[in-house]
Write a protein that holds these residues in place. Sequence first.
Motif, PDB file in Angstrom:
ATOM      1  N   THR A  47       0.886  -1.264   0.134  1.00 24.17           N
ATOM      2  CA  THR A  47       0.003  -0.171   0.031  1.00 24.17           C
ATOM      3  C   THR A  47       0.755   1.358   0.020  1.00 24.17           C
ATOM      4  OG1 THR A  47      -0.032   0.338   2.465  1.00 24.17           O
ATOM      5  CG2 THR A  47      -1.801  -1.111   1.392  1.00 24.17           C
ATOM      6  N   HIS A  70      -2.562   9.450   4.629  1.00 20.87           N
ATOM      7  CA  HIS A  70      -2.960   8.602   3.290  1.00 20.87           C
ATOM      8  C   HIS A  70      -1.986   8.935   2.108  1.00 20.87           C
ATOM      9  CE1 HIS A  70      -6.550   7.782   5.520  1.00 20.87           C
ATOM     10  NE2 HIS A  70      -6.860   9.104   5.652  1.00 20.87           N
ATOM     11  N   ASN A 128      -3.796   7.206  -1.165  1.00 28.26           N
ATOM     12  CA  ASN A 128      -4.160   5.749  -1.251  1.00 28.26           C
ATOM     13  C   ASN A 128      -4.566   5.774   0.323  1.00 28.26           C
ATOM     14  OD1 ASN A 128      -4.790   2.995  -1.809  1.00 28.26           O
ATOM     15  ND2 ASN A 128      -2.750   2.403  -1.053  1.00 28.26           N
ATOM     16  N   GLY A 176     -10.956  10.947  -1.671  1.00 29.85           N
ATOM     17  CA  GLY A 176     -10.847   9.480  -1.266  1.00 29.85           C
ATOM     18  C   GLY A 176     -12.125   9.052  -0.251  1.00 29.85           C
ATOM     19  N   GLU A 224      -4.758  -0.961  -3.026  1.00 30.91           N
ATOM     20  CA  GLU A 224      -5.840  -0.464  -2.064  1.00 30.91           C
ATOM     21  C   GLU A 224      -6.405  -1.437  -1.001  1.00 30.91           C
ATOM     22  OE1 GLU A 224      -8.970   1.254  -4.316  1.00 30.91           O
ATOM     23  OE2 GLU A 224      -7.487   1.860  -5.913  1.00 30.91           O
ATOM     24  N   THR A 275     -11.956   0.716   0.661  1.00 30.10           N
ATOM     25  CA  THR A 275     -11.482   2.098   0.573  1.00 30.10           C
ATOM     26  C   THR A 275     -11.424   2.347  -0.868  1.00 30.10           C
ATOM     27  OG1 THR A 275      -9.197   1.309   0.337  1.00 30.10           O
ATOM     28  CG2 THR A 275      -9.794   1.764   2.435  1.00 30.10           C
ATOM     29  N   GLU A 276     -11.268   3.738  -1.233  1.00 32.79           N
ATOM     30  CA  GLU A 276     -11.358   4.075  -2.499  1.00 32.79           C
ATOM     31  C   GLU A 276     -10.235   5.042  -2.772  1.00 32.79           C
ATOM     32  OE1 GLU A 276     -13.911   6.685  -5.995  1.00 32.79           O
ATOM     33  OE2 GLU A 276     -14.854   6.196  -3.989  1.00 32.79           O
ATOM     34  N   HIS A 277      -9.454   4.960  -3.596  1.00 30.83           N
ATOM     35  CA  HIS A 277      -8.170   5.858  -3.817  1.00 30.83           C
ATOM     36  C   HIS A 277      -8.717   7.120  -4.203  1.00 30.83           C
ATOM     37  CE1 HIS A 277      -4.128   6.862  -5.059  1.00 30.83           C
ATOM     38  NE2 HIS A 277      -3.498   5.922  -4.581  1.00 30.83           N
TER      39      HIS A 277
END
Length: 367
Positions: A107, A128, A132, A158, A269, A273-275
Amino acid sequence: MLPIYKPYLPASSLRYAHDALDSTWISSQGVYIDKAKEQLKELIKSRYVVLVNNGTCATHMLALGLKFKYPHIRKIIVPNNVYVAAWNSFLYSGGFDFEIVDADLSTWNMDHGAIREIPDDTALLVVHNLGNIINVPALRKRFPKAVIVEDACEGLFGSYDGIPAGTGSLMGSISFFGNKTITSGEGGAVFTQDEELFEYLNSVRGQGQSSVRYVHDKLGYNYRMTNVQAAILCGQLELVADIRNRKREVFDLYREQLREVDEIRFQQEEPGTEHAQWMFAVRFEGFDLPTKNALELFLFENNIETRPMFYPIDRHVHLSRFKGAHAVANQLNHQCLLLPSFPEMTRGQVLNVSRKIKDFLRTRGSR
């Protein structure tokens, strides 16, 4: 030279900025400050937003807020491979020691799986990296009594568990620096759901002003955003969907062009979660630092600007006293490269960067 980043400045941002100038409200008061605040609250779904003059100040506000809300906290668990402002911000006012956690090779964020406990006198700083997202709700389930704050300066837009990054902890900071997805040149903000904390931070960023003008009831800072900065911001906040779609197209095209290259690894990822898709970067498996430097030079000579991955904390002279595991952080620094990935980047530009990377790898492989 193809730059690493170019701000997306729509006509509305320039029009609003001129309007702010014409109004003569160019400092820390004016209609655009309240407008930008309300737009952010709606987009991020945060009860409270404090606008400030840059992302580092926003992150310093996290430290100030911790001292106010949890004065017994003396130690911060921090990642070992982030931008220096994340660490500096917790040292400005003193009183905090660091516990260093090495990076995760997949990650490129903090290896939070290595954290076994978070004592009562310790808080956790989540960063983050490159957008990410670390799954903060999952961390809160593992450590239900822990105090968690977020440096989301690279993570704006994100998400984790379907909610915006920066809003699932005690408070989160974001940046509007010129290389961020949404920018006011400089600028930043703090998100919180805590009313008492909001009232404190809102006062602290404005010189510690009390409810009586020119009577100050606490040590404060001049961290206020200007009306002109907020005006530039407002034009982009109206077009967030368009900007994010443009960034998504750039990221998707890079992945399409580079996914079959044997040496290349992408940021992975976490589940749920959403980048944020701030900056696209790749890791070249098997590279050492001289090889990565040679690739940087090769791309520069082909008019492509890049950036290295962040260094471990003890590489900075003023932070060298902080020791901790750094093997993975060093490896990422030696193998990762940040590529141009701004909203208005064309298909041809992405293809050219990808082609030049393949050319370098092909030449290296033939030696």
